[in-house]
Design a protein around this motif. Structure first.
Motif, PDB file in Angstrom:
ATOM      1  N   PRO A   1      18.413 -11.492  10.297  1.00 25.77           N
ATOM      2  CA  PRO A   1      18.645 -12.936  10.301  1.00 25.77           C
ATOM      3  C   PRO A   1      17.626 -13.670  11.163  1.00 25.77           C
ATOM      4  CG  PRO A   1      20.317 -11.790  11.596  1.00 25.77           C
ATOM      5  CD  PRO A   1      19.543 -10.746  10.872  1.00 25.77           C
ATOM      6  N   ALA A   2      17.308 -14.900  10.747  1.00 25.13           N
ATOM      7  CA  ALA A   2      16.285 -15.684  11.433  1.00 25.13           C
ATOM      8  C   ALA A   2      16.759 -17.120  11.595  1.00 25.13           C
ATOM      9  CB  ALA A   2      14.974 -15.635  10.659  1.00 25.13           C
ATOM     10  N   VAL A   3      16.067 -17.849  12.440  1.00 18.92           N
ATOM     11  CA  VAL A   3      16.381 -19.243  12.694  1.00 18.92           C
ATOM     12  C   VAL A   3      15.147 -20.086  12.397  1.00 18.92           C
ATOM     13  CG1 VAL A   3      15.734 -19.115  15.139  1.00 18.92           C
ATOM     14  CG2 VAL A   3      17.357 -20.865  14.390  1.00 18.92           C
ATOM     15  N   VAL A   4      15.366 -21.290  11.909  1.00 19.22           N
ATOM     16  CA  VAL A   4      14.293 -22.242  11.634  1.00 19.22           C
ATOM     17  C   VAL A   4      14.390 -23.361  12.667  1.00 19.22           C
ATOM     18  CG1 VAL A   4      13.308 -23.856   9.954  1.00 19.22           C
ATOM     19  CG2 VAL A   4      14.338 -21.703   9.170  1.00 19.22           C
ATOM     20  N   GLN A   5      13.292 -23.635  13.361  1.00 17.67           N
ATOM     21  CA  GLN A   5      13.269 -24.667  14.400  1.00 17.67           C
ATOM     22  C   GLN A   5      12.217 -25.713  14.095  1.00 17.67           C
ATOM     23  OE1 GLN A   5      12.580 -22.765  18.193  1.00 17.67           O
ATOM     24  NE2 GLN A   5      14.752 -22.333  18.506  1.00 17.67           N
ATOM     25  N   ARG A   6      12.547 -26.959  14.424  1.00 15.02           N
ATOM     26  CA  ARG A   6      11.555 -28.029  14.324  1.00 15.02           C
ATOM     27  C   ARG A   6      10.393 -27.721  15.260  1.00 15.02           C
ATOM     28  NH1 ARG A   6      10.480 -32.583  17.256  1.00 15.02           N
ATOM     29  NH2 ARG A   6      12.330 -32.248  18.564  1.00 15.02           N
ATOM     30  N   PHE A   7       9.184 -27.861  14.761  1.00 12.29           N
ATOM     31  CA  PHE A   7       8.000 -27.608  15.577  1.00 12.29           C
ATOM     32  C   PHE A   7       7.788 -28.773  16.538  1.00 12.29           C
ATOM     33  CE2 PHE A   7       3.435 -27.955  16.419  1.00 12.29           C
ATOM     34  CZ  PHE A   7       3.138 -26.668  16.840  1.00 12.29           C
ATOM     35  N   VAL A   8       7.701 -28.461  17.815  1.00 10.54           N
ATOM     36  CA  VAL A   8       7.486 -29.483  18.841  1.00 10.54           C
ATOM     37  C   VAL A   8       6.015 -29.449  19.251  1.00 10.54           C
ATOM     38  CG1 VAL A   8       8.151 -30.336  21.115  1.00 10.54           C
ATOM     39  CG2 VAL A   8       9.843 -29.202  19.668  1.00 10.54           C
ATOM     40  N   THR A   9       5.355 -30.596  19.175  1.00 13.61           N
ATOM     41  CA  THR A   9       3.947 -30.677  19.544  1.00 13.61           C
ATOM     42  C   THR A   9       3.815 -30.862  21.051  1.00 13.61           C
ATOM     43  OG1 THR A   9       3.399 -31.673  17.405  1.00 13.61           O
ATOM     44  CG2 THR A   9       1.788 -31.924  19.172  1.00 13.61           C
ATOM     45  N   GLY A  10       2.949 -30.068  21.671  1.00 14.38           N
ATOM     46  CA  GLY A  10       2.730 -30.188  23.110  1.00 14.38           C
ATOM     47  C   GLY A  10       2.172 -28.906  23.681  1.00 14.38           C
ATOM     48  N   ARG A  11       2.148 -28.825  25.003  1.00 15.94           N
ATOM     49  CA  ARG A  11       1.605 -27.667  25.719  1.00 15.94           C
ATOM     50  C   ARG A  11       2.732 -26.707  26.047  1.00 15.94           C
ATOM     51  NH1 ARG A  11      -3.026 -26.794  29.163  1.00 15.94           N
ATOM     52  NH2 ARG A  11      -3.104 -24.519  29.409  1.00 15.94           N
ATOM     53  N   GLU A  12       2.495 -25.417  25.775  1.00 15.54           N
ATOM     54  CA  GLU A  12       3.520 -24.414  26.061  1.00 15.54           C
ATOM     55  C   GLU A  12       3.475 -23.997  27.522  1.00 15.54           C
ATOM     56  OE1 GLU A  12       5.188 -20.075  24.478  1.00 15.54           O
ATOM     57  OE2 GLU A  12       3.605 -21.121  23.361  1.00 15.54           O
ATOM     58  N   HIS A  13       4.656 -23.882  28.116  1.00 14.42           N
ATOM     59  CA  HIS A  13       4.823 -23.407  29.480  1.00 14.42           C
ATOM     60  C   HIS A  13       5.884 -22.316  29.487  1.00 14.42           C
ATOM     61  CE1 HIS A  13       3.014 -27.352  30.068  1.00 14.42           C
ATOM     62  NE2 HIS A  13       2.785 -27.076  31.342  1.00 14.42           N
ATOM     63  N   SER A  14       5.807 -21.452  30.476  1.00 16.36           N
ATOM     64  CA  SER A  14       6.808 -20.403  30.637  1.00 16.36           C
ATOM     65  C   SER A  14       7.330 -20.413  32.068  1.00 16.36           C
ATOM     66  CB  SER A  14       6.211 -19.031  30.313  1.00 16.36           C
ATOM     67  OG  SER A  14       5.785 -18.972  28.958  1.00 16.36           O
ATOM     68  N   THR A  15       8.493 -19.799  32.258  1.00 12.44           N
ATOM     69  CA  THR A  15       9.087 -19.757  33.586  1.00 12.44           C
ATOM     70  C   THR A  15       9.633 -18.366  33.874  1.00 12.44           C
ATOM     71  OG1 THR A  15      11.346 -20.322  32.904  1.00 12.44           O
ATOM     72  CG2 THR A  15       9.845 -22.158  33.329  1.00 12.44           C
ATOM     73  N   CYS A  16       9.893 -18.137  35.145  1.00  8.63           N
ATOM     74  CA  CYS A  16      10.671 -16.986  35.582  1.00  8.63           C
ATOM     75  C   CYS A  16      11.500 -17.441  36.772  1.00  8.63           C
ATOM     76  CB  CYS A  16       9.773 -15.822  35.978  1.00  8.63           C
ATOM     77  SG  CYS A  16      10.694 -14.305  36.390  1.00  8.63           S
TER      78      CYS A  16
END
Length: 376
Positions: free
Chosen positions: A178-193
């Motif tokens: 199974p998969a999910v479809v998400q609206r594409f958000v335009t911008g810069r990707e960031h990650s956290t921990c």
């Protein structure tokens, strides 16, 4: 002396954790399907144990970990990466008094589930992309109205993720995946921990990719984005999280962070903290001490970046910039007082390198293929 078991050793973040716990006065053990690994090569690791991979049988993997805990008198089990979803199921299998630094499996899997995470964040009123199950009328409407991202419910390292243009046909749904479809958000990707205790954020590291290998960052830049810190703090407080927890965000043109997925585990953001402070925060449930950040704002995984530099040379595009980054950026694993992990990395990483060559797959993909959680 506290004995700590790390449940993976092949990745640089495991090395940071091993060094930190040893500096905090702990005896550090590593359990790993590969047997000899990056972290296991460190002078800070007392012993490394080979265990069967969870991909060969979840029950056998958990039984092997539980046996090490009992035989070696382990006090604290700390999952490192994608194996967290499996290790969470050790809850209830450990001797009385042994701590497990993650949440119960039901909560861990619920956030590893890409659709489940979105539902949780929406219930809190937090910004996430509009999403719908692949195969639903809502997903079809999303795809017709603009670019979308299609991703498996359970995946890691960007495996199986596809970006489709507006109106481009969606793939057929597969009940087995199974998969999910998400609206594409335009911008810069960031990650956290984040390191958290009972809903309290002890520290959050925000970073973004400086050099990418596919969708996986192999060089990272630490940044400060207060809106992301606030998003994370609210989510952690709402669910009462304890353990490592990480998120990927897209920050739009208006500065609003949209969380595109959750990783209920540690990520490369751990490299920006002083390793002994990570250990102290994990060891002490009442810790209020600051987790110091390292002075390096940009860090890299040298050998992965070397591969990207070689690829840039073959492409004839971006080679000089890639080479400059390679020779001027601090490696995440190098420590003159503990040099062997870096110097032996070709040997300890050989199982991953060989699979990458023979399968024609990305390094990040094969590095977690045998320990990832890919089904509910």
């Amino acid at each position: 002396m506290t004995t700590v078991l790390l449940t993976l050793g092949r990745l640089p973040k495991a090395l940071d954790l091993a060094r930190g716990f040893a500096k905090a006065g702990c005896r550090v053990l590593v359990a790993e399907p590969y047997g000899w690994t990056l972290a296991g090569a460190s002078r800070h690791v007392a012993q490394e144990f080979k265990v069967p991979p969870p991909s060969a049988g979840k029950a056998a993997y958990l039984a092997a970990l539980a046996e090490i805990v009992r035989r070696e008198g382990v006090d604290l089990v700390v999952p490192v990466s994608e194996e967290t979803m499996h290790v969470a199921h050790l809850a209830g299998m450990l001797p009385e008094g042994v701590q497990l630094f993650t949440m119960p499996p039901k909560q861990v899997i619920a956030l590893h589930d890409k659709a489940g995470f979105v539902r949780a964040a929406l219930a809190m009123g937090l910004a996430v992309p509009q999403s719908a199950p692949l195969g639903s009328a809502e997903a079809a409407a999303l795809a017709a109205g603009g670019p979308v991202v299609v991703k498996p419910l359970f995946s890691c390292s960007g495996n199986g993720v596809h970006i489709l243009r507006a109106g481009e046909p969606l793939p057929a749904p597969d009940p087995a995946a199974p998969a999910v479809v998400q609206r594409f958000v335009t911008g810069r990707e960031h990650s956290t921990c984040t390191i958290a205790r009972e809903g309290r954020v002890i520290a959050t590291s925000v970073y973004r990719g400086a050099v990418m290998s596919g969708s996986v960052a192999v060089a990272f830049e630490r940044v400060e984005v207060p809106a992301i810190d606030a998003w994370v703090a609210r989510f952690v407080a709402e669910i009462g999280w304890s353990g490592f927890i990480s998120f990927d965000f897209i920050v739009d043109a208006g500065g609003v962070p949209h969380a595109i997925e959750c990783n209920p585990r540690a990520t490369s953001g751990v490299h920006f903290w002083e390793d002994v402070d990570i250990a102290r925060a994990v060891l002490d449930p009442a810790s209020t001490g600051a987790v110091r950040v390292r002075r390096h704002k940009v860090l890299q995984q040298f050998y992965a970046c070397l591969t990207e530099t070689q690829a840039a040379m073959l492409r004839g595009k971006g080679f000089l910039a890639s080479l400059k980054s390679l020779v001027t950026t601090r490696d995440v694993s190098w420590d003159a007082r503990d040099p062997w992990p870096f110097l032996s990395m070709i040997g300890t990483s050989w199982p991953i390198i060989w699979q990458s060559i023979t399968k024609g797959a990305r390094f990040g993909e094969v590095a977690t293929a045998d320990v990832g959680w890919y089904e509910d």
